[in-house]
Scaffold this motif. Structure first.
Motif, short mmCIF file in Angstrom:
data_model
loop_
_atom_site.label_atom_id
_atom_site.label_comp_id
_atom_site.label_asym_id
_atom_site.label_seq_id
_atom_site.Cartn_x
_atom_site.Cartn_y
_atom_site.Cartn_z
N GLY A 1 0.78 -1.23 0.00
CA GLY A 1 0.00 0.00 0.00
C GLY A 1 0.81 1.29 0.00
O GLY A 1 0.25 2.37 0.08
N LYS A 2 2.11 1.19 -0.11
CA LYS A 2 2.97 2.38 -0.04
C LYS A 2 3.42 2.84 -1.43
O LYS A 2 3.31 2.13 -2.40
N HIS A 3 3.93 4.06 -1.46
CA HIS A 3 4.59 4.60 -2.65
C HIS A 3 6.08 4.36 -2.45
O HIS A 3 6.66 4.81 -1.47
N THR B 1 8.21 13.28 -4.57
CA THR B 1 7.25 12.37 -5.21
C THR B 1 6.17 11.87 -4.26
O THR B 1 5.20 11.25 -4.69
N GLY B 2 6.36 12.11 -2.96
CA GLY B 2 5.41 11.61 -1.98
C GLY B 2 5.62 10.15 -1.62
O GLY B 2 4.75 9.54 -1.00
N ALA B 3 6.76 9.61 -1.97
CA ALA B 3 7.05 8.21 -1.64
C ALA B 3 7.34 8.08 -0.15
O ALA B 3 7.87 9.00 0.47
N GLU B 4 6.98 6.92 0.40
CA GLU B 4 7.27 6.67 1.82
C GLU B 4 8.65 6.06 2.03
O GLU B 4 9.27 6.28 3.06
N VAL B 5 9.12 5.26 1.07
CA VAL B 5 10.42 4.59 1.22
C VAL B 5 11.21 4.66 -0.08
O VAL B 5 10.65 4.83 -1.16
N ILE B 6 12.53 4.51 0.08
CA ILE B 6 13.45 4.42 -1.05
C ILE B 6 13.93 2.98 -1.10
O ILE B 6 14.54 2.49 -0.14
N ALA B 7 13.65 2.29 -2.19
CA ALA B 7 14.08 0.90 -2.34
C ALA B 7 15.48 0.86 -2.94
O ALA B 7 15.73 1.43 -4.01
N LEU B 8 16.38 0.20 -2.23
CA LEU B 8 17.77 0.05 -2.65
C LEU B 8 18.04 -1.42 -2.95
O LEU B 8 17.51 -2.30 -2.27
N ALA B 9 18.87 -1.69 -3.93
CA ALA B 9 19.09 -3.06 -4.40
C ALA B 9 20.27 -3.75 -3.74
O ALA B 9 20.86 -4.66 -4.31
N HIS B 10 20.61 -3.35 -2.51
CA HIS B 10 21.69 -4.06 -1.81
C HIS B 10 21.28 -5.51 -1.60
O HIS B 10 20.13 -5.78 -1.24
#
Length: 172
Positions: A8-10, A107-116
């Protein structure tokens, strides 16, 4: 990977165009409907390699195919590193995280997805040990820390390459 932490998050994906971030982007796009997530991707061209603009073009095209909003910036990191008196890698990392956090807010995103992934985690722990870190320092990266989300920490790089090949995906 289990992406339920972002249901449910951005999610703003840090997309370099490398194998790891392309795999993460594709996986999140595949899980988008099931998890009711909104996706955006951000690419920073560090201006370090002569062909780095091609990375940005590749990322833009990938996001168009996957219907993901795409944002990019180009910086002259070598020049900025010299001005700040920092090493190139340190300056690139600091500028990247700073910009990603700005883009998350914009952008109003809640999290930053990192590919570690698992191999990055092992390297991080080893570096902390070599620097003499105590028990807290050797714990490595967390899957979710503040607004940074690392869902691939339990996956080896080889498995990510296999995933890309299985799905006929290329990377830079």
């Amino acid at each position: 990977p289990d992406f339920s932490a972002v249901r449910g998050k951005h999610v703003l994906i840090a997309l370099s165009g490398g194998a790891d971030s392309v795999a993460l982007t594709h996986m999140l796009a595949q899980a988008r409907d099931q998890l009711s997530i909104t996706l955006s991707a951000a690419h920073m061209d560090h201006g370090i390699r002569p062909d780095s603009a091609m990375d940005a073009d590749f990322c833009c095209a990938l996001c168009e195919r996957l219907h993901i909003d795409f944002y990019q910036i180009r910086l002259d990191v070598p020049n900025l590193a010299q001005q700040k008196g920092e090493g190139l890698e340190t300056a690139a990392r600091n500028l990247r995280y700073q910009w990603l956090k700005e883009m998350r807010k914009q952008t109003g995103a809640e999290v930053i997805a990192l590919a570690h992934h698992m191999d990055d985690q092992a390297e991080t722990v080893l570096m902390h040990l070599l620097r003499g870190a105590g028990p807290e320092g050797i714990s490595g990266m967390l899957p979710l820390s503040d607004d940074l989300y690392r869902p691939l920490l339990g996956i080896r790089k080889r498995a990510l390459i296999d995933y890309l090949q299985l799905h006929g995906l290329s990377w830079r």
